[in-house]
Design a protein around this motif. Sequence first.
Motif, short mmCIF file in Angstrom:
data_model
loop_
_atom_site.label_atom_id
_atom_site.label_comp_id
_atom_site.label_asym_id
_atom_site.label_seq_id
_atom_site.Cartn_x
_atom_site.Cartn_y
_atom_site.Cartn_z
N MET A 22 48.30 11.22 -20.01
CA MET A 22 47.48 11.74 -19.21
C MET A 22 46.76 13.20 -19.48
N VAL A 23 47.95 13.85 -20.22
CA VAL A 23 47.20 15.23 -20.44
C VAL A 23 46.05 15.44 -21.19
N ALA A 24 45.92 14.48 -22.10
CA ALA A 24 44.72 14.21 -22.84
C ALA A 24 43.23 14.31 -22.03
N LEU A 25 43.44 13.66 -20.98
CA LEU A 25 42.00 13.46 -20.26
C LEU A 25 41.14 14.85 -19.83
N GLN A 26 41.78 16.01 -19.47
CA GLN A 26 41.25 16.98 -19.29
C GLN A 26 40.41 17.44 -20.54
N PHE A 27 40.93 17.30 -21.76
CA PHE A 27 40.45 18.01 -22.99
C PHE A 27 39.27 16.89 -23.58
N ILE A 28 39.56 15.26 -22.95
CA ILE A 28 38.37 14.51 -23.52
C ILE A 28 37.09 14.87 -22.48
N LYS A 29 37.30 15.12 -21.36
CA LYS A 29 36.23 15.62 -20.46
C LYS A 29 35.55 16.82 -20.78
N THR A 30 36.47 17.94 -21.38
CA THR A 30 35.90 19.07 -21.87
C THR A 30 34.78 18.97 -22.85
N ASN A 31 35.36 18.03 -23.88
CA ASN A 31 34.16 17.61 -25.07
C ASN A 31 33.29 16.64 -24.71
N TYR A 32 33.36 15.67 -23.80
CA TYR A 32 32.46 14.65 -23.39
C TYR A 32 32.39 14.57 -21.83
N PRO A 33 31.66 15.62 -21.37
CA PRO A 33 31.71 15.84 -19.95
C PRO A 33 31.08 14.61 -18.91
N ASN A 34 30.15 13.68 -19.73
CA ASN A 34 29.64 12.54 -18.96
C ASN A 34 30.25 11.35 -19.37
N ILE A 35 31.48 11.33 -20.16
CA ILE A 35 31.96 9.88 -20.66
C ILE A 35 32.66 9.34 -19.39
N LYS A 36 32.45 7.96 -19.54
CA LYS A 36 33.30 7.27 -18.36
C LYS A 36 34.68 6.61 -18.95
N ILE A 37 35.64 7.02 -18.21
CA ILE A 37 36.92 6.56 -18.72
C ILE A 37 37.38 5.57 -17.90
N ASP A 38 37.87 4.49 -18.38
CA ASP A 38 39.07 3.34 -17.87
C ASP A 38 40.04 3.30 -18.39
N TRP A 39 41.00 3.14 -17.77
CA TRP A 39 42.68 2.95 -18.11
C TRP A 39 43.17 1.51 -17.61
N PHE A 40 43.96 1.16 -18.57
CA PHE A 40 44.36 -0.19 -18.58
C PHE A 40 46.04 -0.06 -18.48
N VAL A 41 46.63 -0.48 -17.16
CA VAL A 41 47.87 -0.27 -17.12
C VAL A 41 48.74 -1.29 -16.55
N GLU A 42 50.08 -1.24 -16.77
CA GLU A 42 50.96 -2.36 -15.87
C GLU A 42 50.89 -2.01 -14.32
N GLY A 43 50.57 -2.80 -13.52
CA GLY A 43 50.58 -2.53 -11.93
C GLY A 43 51.43 -1.70 -11.48
N ALA A 44 52.65 -1.81 -11.99
CA ALA A 44 53.76 -0.86 -11.41
C ALA A 44 53.39 0.36 -11.59
N PHE A 45 52.82 1.06 -12.43
CA PHE A 45 52.70 2.22 -12.59
C PHE A 45 51.21 2.85 -12.60
N SER A 46 50.42 1.99 -11.81
CA SER A 46 48.69 2.59 -11.51
C SER A 46 48.75 3.91 -10.81
N LYS A 47 49.71 3.73 -9.82
CA LYS A 47 49.59 4.75 -8.77
C LYS A 47 50.04 6.26 -9.51
N VAL A 48 50.58 6.11 -10.49
CA VAL A 48 50.69 7.59 -11.23
C VAL A 48 49.30 8.19 -11.78
N LEU A 49 48.25 7.17 -12.00
CA LEU A 49 47.05 7.53 -12.27
C LEU A 49 46.03 7.66 -10.99
N GLN A 50 46.41 7.13 -10.22
CA GLN A 50 45.62 7.19 -8.81
C GLN A 50 45.17 8.61 -8.55
#
Length: 340
Positions: A22-50
């Motif tokens: 997840m640490v990478a997300l902030q840097f992806i957004k810095t380089n691509y401010p308008n990019i749409k990001i979806d994340w695929f995850v096991e349901g048990a861990f989805s709230k970490v991303l919430q």
Amino acid sequence: MSKINKLAIVKLSAMGDIIHAMVALQFIKTNYPNIKIDWFVEGAFSKVLQYNPHIDNIYELNLKSIKKNKKELFRQIKLARKYSKNEYDLVIDAQGLIKSAIVSKLIGKKVAGFSKLSIREKFAASLYNQKISISYDKNAIDRNAKILSEPLDFIITKKDILNKKPFLFFKNKDKKIYEFLSENKKNILLIVGASWASKMYSNEKFANITNSLDENYLIVWGSESEKQIANNIANNSSNVTVLPKLDLNSLKALVSKVDLVIGNDTGPTHMAWALNIPSITLFGNTPGYRNTYETNINRIIESNSKVNPYKLDKSDFSIKEIDEKNIVKMAKEILYEEKN
């Protein structure tokens, strides 16, 4: 490289591994401010991303259910195929397993992932269009930073990571957690559980730590066996509170408010690093140099075991041999000396 407007990240589990990516997300957004990001995850861990503002959609899969019911395989394949309608410009498999590679291939035409020599399940690399090379025994956070930036034609540096902004977010937390925080003493959160018994520090030594520093100790737990461990420690200490069971959003909120987290190499301990909260992570049969990022406030203590990251030894209980006096000494340095 053609313009990337829609990105899918596949990082299914576990909590600590997801946090490391997840640490990478902030840097992806810095380089691509308008990019749409979806994340695929096991349901048990989805709230970490919430509630992460950099993620547009969190899609839950349940691949672990296949172990119990083989028919689930077809349902999960059908579910993954459905997401191909999202028409991603790029899918990045940040997990490097055969199952994550298959999911990635089902949801997008262009898939980036680790090279054959960079992962343990080497067949996965045959399913990628673009292959990223970084040795499997390198630091996990550096590996995640590379796999999530190089396919997008930019680099996340060590300096970037050390200067990161906190990246776990929470809403609707249980406000009762704040009643357990002390205004007069330092609040120290103990993470006593882990995925394997051999990754867990000694109950008795945890209790000794709480009796060596007169501060306010809180223990969280995620299962009945962990609750028993927590109660055992509390019964041998005068300043420990075993908290009620918390959901992940309340846990994130709590970690953000404490002065120090001391715990095993497991997801909730890694939350402290993600939130720029001081931490001491204890390592026995897992490699400290690989599984976290050391900073002035995020420290590690390892047992004397020589750990092979390619073949972890679950029968190695050396974490229990770590001298609690060293933990107390480090806690004092973090809590008191560095504030002066």
